[in-house]
Design a protein around this motif. Structure first.
Motif, PDB file in Angstrom:
ATOM      1  N   LEU A   1       5.661  -0.247  -6.895  1.00  0.00           N
ATOM      2  CA  LEU A   1       4.667   0.712  -6.400  1.00  0.00           C
ATOM      3  C   LEU A   1       4.677   0.808  -4.881  1.00  0.00           C
ATOM      4  O   LEU A   1       4.243   1.820  -4.317  1.00  0.00           O
ATOM      5  CB  LEU A   1       3.268   0.305  -6.874  1.00  0.00           C
ATOM      6  N   LEU A   2       5.174  -0.219  -4.210  1.00  0.00           N
ATOM      7  CA  LEU A   2       5.207  -0.191  -2.743  1.00  0.00           C
ATOM      8  C   LEU A   2       6.118   0.914  -2.207  1.00  0.00           C
ATOM      9  O   LEU A   2       5.989   1.327  -1.049  1.00  0.00           O
ATOM     10  CB  LEU A   2       5.674  -1.549  -2.194  1.00  0.00           C
ATOM     11  N   LYS A   3       7.018   1.397  -3.027  1.00  0.00           N
ATOM     12  CA  LYS A   3       7.923   2.469  -2.587  1.00  0.00           C
ATOM     13  C   LYS A   3       7.162   3.761  -2.290  1.00  0.00           C
ATOM     14  O   LYS A   3       7.687   4.644  -1.613  1.00  0.00           O
ATOM     15  CB  LYS A   3       8.986   2.720  -3.650  1.00  0.00           C
ATOM     16  N   SER A   4       5.943   3.870  -2.809  1.00  0.00           N
ATOM     17  CA  SER A   4       5.146   5.086  -2.580  1.00  0.00           C
ATOM     18  C   SER A   4       4.344   5.036  -1.284  1.00  0.00           C
ATOM     19  O   SER A   4       3.725   6.026  -0.904  1.00  0.00           O
ATOM     20  CB  SER A   4       4.186   5.300  -3.755  1.00  0.00           C
ATOM     21  N   ILE A   5       4.350   3.891  -0.613  1.00  0.00           N
ATOM     22  CA  ILE A   5       3.529   3.721   0.592  1.00  0.00           C
ATOM     23  C   ILE A   5       4.272   4.260   1.808  1.00  0.00           C
ATOM     24  O   ILE A   5       5.472   4.017   1.985  1.00  0.00           O
ATOM     25  CB  ILE A   5       3.195   2.229   0.801  1.00  0.00           C
ATOM     26  N   PRO A   6       3.590   4.999   2.684  1.00  0.00           N
ATOM     27  CA  PRO A   6       4.239   5.512   3.899  1.00  0.00           C
ATOM     28  C   PRO A   6       4.880   4.393   4.715  1.00  0.00           C
ATOM     29  O   PRO A   6       4.325   3.307   4.856  1.00  0.00           O
ATOM     30  CB  PRO A   6       3.084   6.170   4.665  1.00  0.00           C
ATOM     31  N   ALA A   7       6.054   4.687   5.276  1.00  0.00           N
ATOM     32  CA  ALA A   7       6.828   3.676   6.007  1.00  0.00           C
ATOM     33  C   ALA A   7       6.075   3.141   7.220  1.00  0.00           C
ATOM     34  O   ALA A   7       6.212   1.966   7.572  1.00  0.00           O
ATOM     35  CB  ALA A   7       8.173   4.261   6.428  1.00  0.00           C
ATOM     36  N   ALA A   8       5.286   3.983   7.864  1.00  0.00           N
ATOM     37  CA  ALA A   8       4.538   3.535   9.050  1.00  0.00           C
ATOM     38  C   ALA A   8       3.511   2.480   8.663  1.00  0.00           C
ATOM     39  O   ALA A   8       3.300   1.497   9.396  1.00  0.00           O
ATOM     40  CB  ALA A   8       3.849   4.723   9.719  1.00  0.00           C
ATOM     41  N   ARG A   9       2.878   2.653   7.515  1.00  0.00           N
ATOM     42  CA  ARG A   9       1.876   1.677   7.074  1.00  0.00           C
ATOM     43  C   ARG A   9       2.548   0.357   6.682  1.00  0.00           C
ATOM     44  O   ARG A   9       2.031  -0.722   6.979  1.00  0.00           O
ATOM     45  CB  ARG A   9       1.077   2.241   5.899  1.00  0.00           C
ATOM     46  N   LEU A  10       3.704   0.443   6.028  1.00  0.00           N
ATOM     47  CA  LEU A  10       4.403  -0.781   5.639  1.00  0.00           C
ATOM     48  C   LEU A  10       4.894  -1.548   6.871  1.00  0.00           C
ATOM     49  O   LEU A  10       4.928  -2.774   6.864  1.00  0.00           O
ATOM     50  CB  LEU A  10       5.584  -0.457   4.717  1.00  0.00           C
ATOM     51  N   TYR A  11       5.269  -0.826   7.918  1.00  0.00           N
ATOM     52  CA  TYR A  11       5.677  -1.515   9.148  1.00  0.00           C
ATOM     53  C   TYR A  11       4.508  -2.340   9.700  1.00  0.00           C
ATOM     54  O   TYR A  11       4.685  -3.506  10.085  1.00  0.00           O
ATOM     55  CB  TYR A  11       6.147  -0.511  10.196  1.00  0.00           C
ATOM     56  N   ASP A  12       3.321  -1.743   9.721  1.00  0.00           N
ATOM     57  CA  ASP A  12       2.139  -2.472  10.195  1.00  0.00           C
ATOM     58  C   ASP A  12       1.875  -3.708   9.330  1.00  0.00           C
ATOM     59  O   ASP A  12       1.510  -4.771   9.850  1.00  0.00           O
ATOM     60  CB  ASP A  12       0.908  -1.560  10.176  1.00  0.00           C
ATOM     61  N   GLU A  13       2.060  -3.555   8.030  1.00  0.00           N
ATOM     62  CA  GLU A  13       1.837  -4.690   7.141  1.00  0.00           C
ATOM     63  C   GLU A  13       2.864  -5.796   7.363  1.00  0.00           C
ATOM     64  O   GLU A  13       2.533  -6.982   7.283  1.00  0.00           O
ATOM     65  CB  GLU A  13       1.872  -4.232   5.673  1.00  0.00           C
ATOM     66  N   VAL A  14       4.098  -5.416   7.639  1.00  0.00           N
ATOM     67  CA  VAL A  14       5.149  -6.406   7.911  1.00  0.00           C
ATOM     68  C   VAL A  14       4.785  -7.247   9.127  1.00  0.00           C
ATOM     69  O   VAL A  14       4.962  -8.475   9.134  1.00  0.00           O
ATOM     70  CB  VAL A  14       6.512  -5.714   8.116  1.00  0.00           C
ATOM     71  N   LEU A  15       4.260  -6.604  10.165  1.00  0.00           N
ATOM     72  CA  LEU A  15       3.856  -7.352  11.358  1.00  0.00           C
ATOM     73  C   LEU A  15       2.746  -8.341  11.026  1.00  0.00           C
ATOM     74  O   LEU A  15       2.750  -9.487  11.499  1.00  0.00           O
ATOM     75  CB  LEU A  15       3.398  -6.385  12.453  1.00  0.00           C
ATOM     76  N   LYS A  16       1.782  -7.916  10.214  1.00  0.00           N
ATOM     77  CA  LYS A  16       0.690  -8.818   9.820  1.00  0.00           C
ATOM     78  C   LYS A  16       1.214  -9.976   8.979  1.00  0.00           C
ATOM     79  O   LYS A  16       0.754 -11.109   9.105  1.00  0.00           O
ATOM     80  CB  LYS A  16      -0.375  -8.046   9.032  1.00  0.00           C
ATOM     81  N   LEU A  17       2.174  -9.689   8.116  1.00  0.00           N
ATOM     82  CA  LEU A  17       2.707 -10.702   7.218  1.00  0.00           C
ATOM     83  C   LEU A  17       3.474 -11.792   7.966  1.00  0.00           C
ATOM     84  O   LEU A  17       3.320 -12.978   7.698  1.00  0.00           O
ATOM     85  CB  LEU A  17       3.632 -10.061   6.177  1.00  0.00           C
ATOM     86  N   PHE A  18       4.317 -11.360   8.912  1.00  0.00           N
ATOM     87  CA  PHE A  18       5.269 -12.293   9.508  1.00  0.00           C
ATOM     88  C   PHE A  18       4.913 -12.777  10.907  1.00  0.00           C
ATOM     89  O   PHE A  18       5.543 -13.704  11.409  1.00  0.00           O
ATOM     90  CB  PHE A  18       6.662 -11.672   9.526  1.00  0.00           C
ATOM     91  N   LEU A  19       3.926 -12.157  11.542  1.00  0.00           N
ATOM     92  CA  LEU A  19       3.609 -12.539  12.922  1.00  0.00           C
ATOM     93  C   LEU A  19       2.195 -13.087  13.053  1.00  0.00           C
ATOM     94  O   LEU A  19       1.545 -12.925  14.082  1.00  0.00           O
ATOM     95  CB  LEU A  19       3.805 -11.341  13.864  1.00  0.00           C
TER      96      LEU A  19
END
Length: 450
Positions: free
Chosen positions: A225-243
């Motif tokens: 289901l994550l494939k439906s999420i806008p790429a800009a939002r997933l980028y923000d989530e990646v920063l929260k996850l890993f930083l």
């Protein structure tokens, strides 16, 4: 562990009947001394204007854990426009859900109006055909707002009127048991917003909580289901996850549930197909480095970790081009274009981030040029320090020559005369490189950009 005074609450949503448990001031550990002075101002002024006002979400959760909250969020029955009437220093933001931001210098107190629980197909409440919630400006009551929040431990309300904690979902008990549990039907909640799966991982790791079985199980089957999420939002989530200081644990947990493959498919494929542990060891070491810097209060640069996350896909793509006869420098440039163009469709990394990643990657091959003027020119590169740290991580996990790292460590600190001696070409030797490139610990031969 907790005791509480019970007060009956009316029906909240179709077929939902809830009973709030009121934890009095003596039954919880939250003190006003722990709360931001500006957050208290917002709560008190809304109360004075005869509105309901509660601290809610992560700040309440963190206060109960004895942690200092990063932000303080307020929930109220006042509409955004009414909040703006109370505070001159207020601005209304948001489209999916309108919020009021009250500004106190650099500190912002976010004030959200209670959300309604009844799904409505209207201009205010829009649901995509796959179940995702696209817009949600349906306002409601406190009792309804509870059921729109994600996890029980994030649905605790601190009441400024009597300093109690209001709990409709068993969040206090889950908090005591260190359990992260979704509110409502997990399958439906993940469909409404698939990013909740990433939030579940992030909170579980950050808080040291375990996922409730019903919260955990659907993640295995709904990662796509994550494939439906806008790429800009997933980028923000990646920063929260890993930083956020828990990168290693987060990485392992994301891989366990199949979520990492949704965020970095090329990297995950490398990790799955490699017949040795070096790519994984390199990533773990890079994540450990970021976690250590976070713990020490040092700045973190997203491009460095992202460069590490995509290093192995870059290597494989470049080597494939080199084997087809493409010049090494051009092969790495084209491989970088290929890897980054695919990744930004998933996580929309800004241009300045991707350019910095390229700089770190392309400087790797220049470290082997230790004679003549090239080392001096490399020292002057804006991304030299980051590239050197990257080389050091590679050497620690078998991907680069430790002696080369040692040479550059000495060269950076040497005086002018010592540097001149170090960069003098050997008699009869190759004036461009220091020896023949080495192969390490059984790794397949892999070039680096020149």
């Amino acid at each position: 562990m907790f005791s509480a005074s019970d007060s009956h609450v009316s029906e909240v949503g179709p077929g939902l009947e809830s009973q709030a448990r009121i934890y009095t001031r003596s039954e919880h550990c939250i003190s006003r001394a722990q709360i931001s002075e500006n957050a208290l101002k917002v709560l008190q002024r809304l109360k004075k204007a005869d509105y309901e006002a509660y601290l809610v979400g992560g700040c309440v959760r963190d206060l109960l854990l004895g942690r200092e909250p990063k932000d303080f969020d307020v929930a109220t029955n006042a509409s955004p426009e009414q909040v703006k009437q109370v505070f001159r220093n207020c601005r209304i933001i948001g489209r999916r859900f309108r919020l009021a931001h009250v500004f106190f210098g650099r500190e912002i107190i976010e004030v959200a109006t209670f959300r309604g629980s009844e799904p409505e197909e209207s201009d205010q409440h829009v649901i995509h055909e796959d179940g995702r919630l696209l817009r949600d400006n349906v306002f409601g009551t406190l009792e309804e707002d509870v059921w729109r929040r994600d996890f029980t431990v994030n649905a605790l309300y601190y009441n400024i009127r009597d300093f109690s904690v209001v709990d409709y979902t068993g969040g206090m008990q889950d908090h005591a048991n260190a359990v992260l549990r979704l509110i409502g039907d997990p399958n439906m909640r993940y469909r409404e917003d698939p990013v909740r799966m990433l939030r579940a991982i992030r909170f579980a790791v950050k808080l040291g909580f375990t996922l409730h079985p019903q919260t955990e199980q659907p993640i295995y089957t709904q990662a796509e289901l994550l494939k439906s999420i806008p790429a800009a939002r997933l980028y923000d989530e990646v920063l929260k996850l890993f930083l956020s200081g828990y990168g290693v644990q987060t990485f392992e947990m994301l891989r366990h549930y199949g979520l990492f493959a949704m965020l970095f498919p090329a990297t995950d494929k490398c990790l799955e197909t490699q017949d040795h542990e070096f790519p994984r060891l390199f990533l773990i070491r890079a994540l450990e480095n970021s976690d250590s810097r976070f713990a020490d209060g040092k700045s973190l640069t997203p491009y460095f970790l992202l460069a590490a996350l995509l290093w192995e896909p870059l290597q494989l793509a470049a080597n494939k081009r080199i084997e087809q006869g493409e010049h090494e420098t051009l092969a790495y440039q084209n491989a970088a274009n290929e890897v980054l163009s695919r990744q930004i469709k998933i996580t929309a990394m800004p241009r300045h981030i991707t350019q910095s990643m390229r700089d770190v990657w392309f400087l790797q091959g220049k470290f082997s040029k230790t004679f003549g003027a090239r080392p001096y020119r490399l020292l002057e590169q804006p991304k030299f320090r980051a590239a050197y740290d990257f080389l050091q991580l590679r050497a620690e996990t078998g991907g680069a020559d430790p002696e080369l790292v040692d040479w550059w460590a000495r060269f950076q600190l040497a005086d002018e005369e010592t540097q001149r001696v170090m960069t003098a070409p050997p008699r009869g030797g190759n004036p461009k490189t220091r020896g023949k490139p080495r192969r390490y610990r059984g790794r397949k031969k892999s070039g680096t950009p020149q």
